[in-house]
Design a protein around this motif. Structure first.
Motif, PDB file in Angstrom:
ATOM      1  N   GLY A 138       0.821  -1.210   0.000  1.00 33.92           N
ATOM      2  CA  GLY A 138       0.000   0.000   0.000  1.00 33.92           C
ATOM      3  C   GLY A 138       0.850   1.254   0.000  1.00 33.92           C
ATOM      4  N   LYS A 139       1.907   1.248   0.808  1.00 30.44           N
ATOM      5  CA  LYS A 139       2.811   2.395   0.841  1.00 30.44           C
ATOM      6  C   LYS A 139       3.499   2.587  -0.507  1.00 30.44           C
ATOM      7  CE  LYS A 139       3.939   1.783   5.755  1.00 30.44           C
ATOM      8  NZ  LYS A 139       5.002   1.407   6.720  1.00 30.44           N
ATOM      9  N   ILE A 140       3.998   1.495  -1.061  1.00 27.00           N
ATOM     10  CA  ILE A 140       4.734   1.572  -2.325  1.00 27.00           C
ATOM     11  C   ILE A 140       3.845   2.090  -3.450  1.00 27.00           C
ATOM     12  CG2 ILE A 140       5.840   0.184  -4.138  1.00 27.00           C
ATOM     13  CD1 ILE A 140       6.843  -1.657  -1.834  1.00 27.00           C
ATOM     14  N   ILE A 141       2.664   1.505  -3.610  1.00 30.14           N
ATOM     15  CA  ILE A 141       1.789   1.871  -4.726  1.00 30.14           C
ATOM     16  C   ILE A 141       1.260   3.292  -4.560  1.00 30.14           C
ATOM     17  CG2 ILE A 141      -0.395   1.327  -5.899  1.00 30.14           C
ATOM     18  CD1 ILE A 141       0.203  -1.643  -5.261  1.00 30.14           C
ATOM     19  N   SER A 142       0.863   3.673  -3.336  1.00 27.89           N
ATOM     20  CA  SER A 142       0.351   5.031  -3.133  1.00 27.89           C
ATOM     21  C   SER A 142       1.443   6.065  -3.342  1.00 27.89           C
ATOM     22  CB  SER A 142      -0.264   5.167  -1.732  1.00 27.89           C
ATOM     23  OG  SER A 142       0.696   4.955  -0.721  1.00 27.89           O
ATOM     24  N   GLU A 143       2.681   5.742  -2.965  1.00 27.31           N
ATOM     25  CA  GLU A 143       3.782   6.690  -3.145  1.00 27.31           C
ATOM     26  C   GLU A 143       4.159   6.849  -4.613  1.00 27.31           C
ATOM     27  OE1 GLU A 143       6.914   5.353  -0.617  1.00 27.31           O
ATOM     28  OE2 GLU A 143       5.893   6.017   1.230  1.00 27.31           O
ATOM     29  N   VAL A 144       4.189   5.750  -5.377  1.00 28.68           N
ATOM     30  CA  VAL A 144       4.557   5.870  -6.780  1.00 28.68           C
ATOM     31  C   VAL A 144       3.458   6.587  -7.560  1.00 28.68           C
ATOM     32  CG1 VAL A 144       3.612   3.689  -7.704  1.00 28.68           C
ATOM     33  CG2 VAL A 144       5.698   4.659  -8.688  1.00 28.68           C
ATOM     34  N   LEU A 145       2.213   6.391  -7.154  1.00 30.23           N
ATOM     35  CA  LEU A 145       1.102   7.084  -7.821  1.00 30.23           C
ATOM     36  C   LEU A 145       1.209   8.584  -7.603  1.00 30.23           C
ATOM     37  CD1 LEU A 145      -1.575   6.615  -9.406  1.00 30.23           C
ATOM     38  CD2 LEU A 145      -2.718   6.540  -7.180  1.00 30.23           C
ATOM     39  N   GLY A 146       1.586   8.983  -6.393  1.00 25.53           N
ATOM     40  CA  GLY A 146       1.721  10.411  -6.112  1.00 25.53           C
ATOM     41  C   GLY A 146       0.421  11.151  -6.361  1.00 25.53           C
ATOM     42  N   GLY A 147       0.502  12.240  -7.117  1.00 24.78           N
ATOM     43  CA  GLY A 147      -0.680  13.027  -7.425  1.00 24.78           C
ATOM     44  C   GLY A 147      -1.290  12.711  -8.764  1.00 24.78           C
ATOM     45  N   ARG A 148      -0.810  11.641  -9.416  1.00 28.00           N
ATOM     46  CA  ARG A 148      -1.314  11.315 -10.755  1.00 28.00           C
ATOM     47  C   ARG A 148      -2.558  10.442 -10.695  1.00 28.00           C
ATOM     48  NH1 ARG A 148       4.895  10.807 -12.343  1.00 28.00           N
ATOM     49  NH2 ARG A 148       4.784   9.913 -10.263  1.00 28.00           N
ATOM     50  N   LYS A 149      -3.171  10.272 -11.838  1.00 26.96           N
ATOM     51  CA  LYS A 149      -4.436   9.545 -11.918  1.00 26.96           C
ATOM     52  C   LYS A 149      -4.266   8.071 -12.233  1.00 26.96           C
ATOM     53  CE  LYS A 149      -7.357  13.498 -13.158  1.00 26.96           C
ATOM     54  NZ  LYS A 149      -8.218  13.445 -11.958  1.00 26.96           N
ATOM     55  N   ALA A 150      -3.086   7.618 -12.585  1.00 26.06           N
ATOM     56  CA  ALA A 150      -2.912   6.214 -12.964  1.00 26.06           C
ATOM     57  C   ALA A 150      -1.466   5.798 -12.789  1.00 26.06           C
ATOM     58  CB  ALA A 150      -3.354   5.993 -14.412  1.00 26.06           C
ATOM     59  N   ALA A 151      -1.270   4.494 -12.732  1.00 24.46           N
ATOM     60  CA  ALA A 151       0.086   3.941 -12.679  1.00 24.46           C
ATOM     61  C   ALA A 151       0.093   2.592 -13.377  1.00 24.46           C
ATOM     62  CB  ALA A 151       0.571   3.787 -11.242  1.00 24.46           C
ATOM     63  N   LEU A 152       1.201   2.319 -14.057  1.00 23.47           N
ATOM     64  CA  LEU A 152       1.478   1.002 -14.619  1.00 23.47           C
ATOM     65  C   LEU A 152       2.367   0.267 -13.632  1.00 23.47           C
ATOM     66  CD1 LEU A 152       1.412  -1.064 -16.974  1.00 23.47           C
ATOM     67  CD2 LEU A 152       3.402   0.124 -17.923  1.00 23.47           C
ATOM     68  N   LEU A 153       1.916  -0.897 -13.195  1.00 20.34           N
ATOM     69  CA  LEU A 153       2.630  -1.677 -12.190  1.00 20.34           C
ATOM     70  C   LEU A 153       3.353  -2.833 -12.876  1.00 20.34           C
ATOM     71  CD1 LEU A 153      -0.281  -1.907  -9.582  1.00 20.34           C
ATOM     72  CD2 LEU A 153       1.408  -0.069  -9.853  1.00 20.34           C
ATOM     73  N   ALA A 154       4.672  -2.872 -12.767  1.00 25.90           N
ATOM     74  CA  ALA A 154       5.469  -3.893 -13.444  1.00 25.90           C
ATOM     75  C   ALA A 154       5.004  -5.295 -13.064  1.00 25.90           C
ATOM     76  CB  ALA A 154       6.945  -3.725 -13.094  1.00 25.90           C
ATOM     77  N   HIS A 155       4.943  -6.169 -14.081  1.00 21.86           N
ATOM     78  CA  HIS A 155       4.569  -7.575 -13.896  1.00 21.86           C
ATOM     79  C   HIS A 155       3.195  -7.727 -13.253  1.00 21.86           C
ATOM     80  CE1 HIS A 155       8.723  -8.349 -14.912  1.00 21.86           C
ATOM     81  NE2 HIS A 155       9.099  -7.582 -13.910  1.00 21.86           N
ATOM     82  N   HIS A 156       2.329  -6.744 -13.479  1.00 24.28           N
ATOM     83  CA  HIS A 156       1.077  -6.739 -12.723  1.00 24.28           C
ATOM     84  C   HIS A 156      -0.086  -6.203 -13.562  1.00 24.28           C
ATOM     85  CE1 HIS A 156      -0.593  -6.126  -8.356  1.00 24.28           C
ATOM     86  NE2 HIS A 156      -1.467  -6.712  -9.165  1.00 24.28           N
ATOM     87  N   GLY A 157      -0.269  -4.900 -13.596  1.00 25.29           N
ATOM     88  CA  GLY A 157      -1.416  -4.331 -14.290  1.00 25.29           C
ATOM     89  C   GLY A 157      -1.475  -2.839 -14.094  1.00 25.29           C
ATOM     90  N   LEU A 158      -2.688  -2.317 -13.996  1.00 26.75           N
ATOM     91  CA  LEU A 158      -2.865  -0.876 -13.860  1.00 26.75           C
ATOM     92  C   LEU A 158      -3.597  -0.555 -12.575  1.00 26.75           C
ATOM     93  CD1 LEU A 158      -6.082   0.041 -14.460  1.00 26.75           C
ATOM     94  CD2 LEU A 158      -5.444  -0.657 -16.761  1.00 26.75           C
ATOM     95  N   VAL A 159      -3.424   0.684 -12.122  1.00 27.02           N
ATOM     96  CA  VAL A 159      -4.252   1.242 -11.065  1.00 27.02           C
ATOM     97  C   VAL A 159      -4.647   2.641 -11.500  1.00 27.02           C
ATOM     98  CG1 VAL A 159      -2.259   2.095  -9.726  1.00 27.02           C
ATOM     99  CG2 VAL A 159      -4.461   1.755  -8.602  1.00 27.02           C
ATOM    100  N   VAL A 160      -5.914   2.964 -11.305  1.00 24.64           N
ATOM    101  CA  VAL A 160      -6.448   4.275 -11.666  1.00 24.64           C
ATOM    102  C   VAL A 160      -7.078   4.898 -10.431  1.00 24.64           C
ATOM    103  CG1 VAL A 160      -8.189   5.506 -13.017  1.00 24.64           C
ATOM    104  CG2 VAL A 160      -6.881   3.663 -14.073  1.00 24.64           C
ATOM    105  N   ALA A 161      -6.783   6.160 -10.194  1.00 24.64           N
ATOM    106  CA  ALA A 161      -7.346   6.908  -9.072  1.00 24.64           C
ATOM    107  C   ALA A 161      -8.126   8.089  -9.642  1.00 24.64           C
ATOM    108  CB  ALA A 161      -6.242   7.386  -8.132  1.00 24.64           C
ATOM    109  N   GLY A 162      -9.452   7.981  -9.643  1.00 22.55           N
ATOM    110  CA  GLY A 162     -10.276   8.981 -10.302  1.00 22.55           C
ATOM    111  C   GLY A 162     -10.991   9.911  -9.337  1.00 22.55           C
ATOM    112  N   SER A 163     -11.305  11.094  -9.826  1.00 23.67           N
ATOM    113  CA  SER A 163     -12.068  12.053  -9.039  1.00 23.67           C
ATOM    114  C   SER A 163     -13.548  11.715  -9.013  1.00 23.67           C
ATOM    115  CB  SER A 163     -11.868  13.467  -9.584  1.00 23.67           C
ATOM    116  OG  SER A 163     -12.325  13.548 -10.930  1.00 23.67           O
TER     117      SER A 163
END
Length: 257
Positions: free
Chosen positions: A168-193
């Motif tokens: 949780g710490k790692i993914i939330s920190e890499v996402l930062g203030g952006r709306k999405a992240a590509l996670l290596a060997h995994h998939g996507l995460v999207v944080a929408g308003s």
């Protein structure tokens, strides 16, 4: 006959069009439960199914910090308003029957870090998953993909199954203030308003990953100038357009099942 708008520059025409969209693109009124259930069904139809993998959560508007999510054991195509759960940040079930996906824990970390986020989508769609295996970030090099310009973080090292607080710490920190992240060997995460924004970003993310793989197989991907990419981002990623696009996807479910 000369058009009355022929003397206007591009900025003026874009402002005029944006104002018209704000007034003429009427959104569909739905409950949060309906919108979340539709999101699950829409993402299934757009290639985001991966068995029981993936989670969708949406914060309740009551300030409790509780959120809606799907029940573990059901695929996205099986979700409806009746089988959604309400859980707290520790994944205790407040309302509904069954258990949430234990990986929802990293969603709680994102919500705690990002008060602007109302909905989180995490999925393992085919092309995004394939791209995540190559060790390179998502290329934003097409107008449609510019919705994602400046919005996609890249996590180059897979931390393992995301059921712990460290993930949780790692993914939330890499996402930062952006709306999405590509996670290596995994998939996507999207944080929408909004739920609608998260849904349409997730759909476009998978399409962008497919474009990336197709273009890269054919040759070198050419970069879009930053100013033009930002212009397209701001034109495409608006609340009104996101909700209109969500409505289009929802109508597709009715037409095609």
């Amino acid at each position: 006959m000369i058009m009355k708008t022929a003397h206007l520059d591009k900025d003026e025409l874009m402002r005029h069009a944006a104002n018209r969209m704000d007034t003429e693109l009427a959104g569909h009124s739905r409950s949060l439960r309906e919108t979340v259930a539709l999101t699950c069904n829409i993402l299934f139809r757009h290639g985001h199914d991966s068995g029981l993998a993936g989670q969708i959560t949406a914060l309740l508007p009551d300030g409790s910090g509780h959120y809606l999510t799907q029940r573990l054991g059901l695929g996205f195509d099986e979700i409806d308003v009746a089988n959604l759960l309400v859980v707290d940040r520790d994944l205790n079930v407040i309302e509904g029957q069954g258990m949430p996906n234990p990986a929802n824990r990293f969603h709680s970390w994102i919500y705690d870090r990002r008060p602007d986020v109302r909905c989180i989508v995490h999925t393992h769609p085919l092309h995004t998953s394939a791209l995540s295996m190559l060790g390179e970030p998502l290329a934003i090099a097409h107008m449609d993909s510019c919705m994602l310009y400046g919005e996609v973080a890249w996590l180059p090292e897979w931390p393992g199954v995301p059921v712990g607080n460290d993930e949780g710490k790692i993914i939330s920190e890499v996402l930062g203030g952006r709306k999405a992240a590509l996670l290596a060997h995994h998939g996507l995460v999207v944080a929408g308003s909004s739920v609608e924004e998260a849904c349409v970003i997730a759909v476009q993310f998978e399409r962008a990953a497919r474009l990336h793989l197709l273009a890269r197989a054919a040759g070198e991907i050419k970069k879009i100038p930053d100013a033009l990419a930002k212009e397209a981002h701001d034109w495409i990623l608006t609340d009104r357009r996101s909700k209109a696009l969500f409505d289009y996807y929802a109508r597709g479910l009715i037409r095609y099942g």
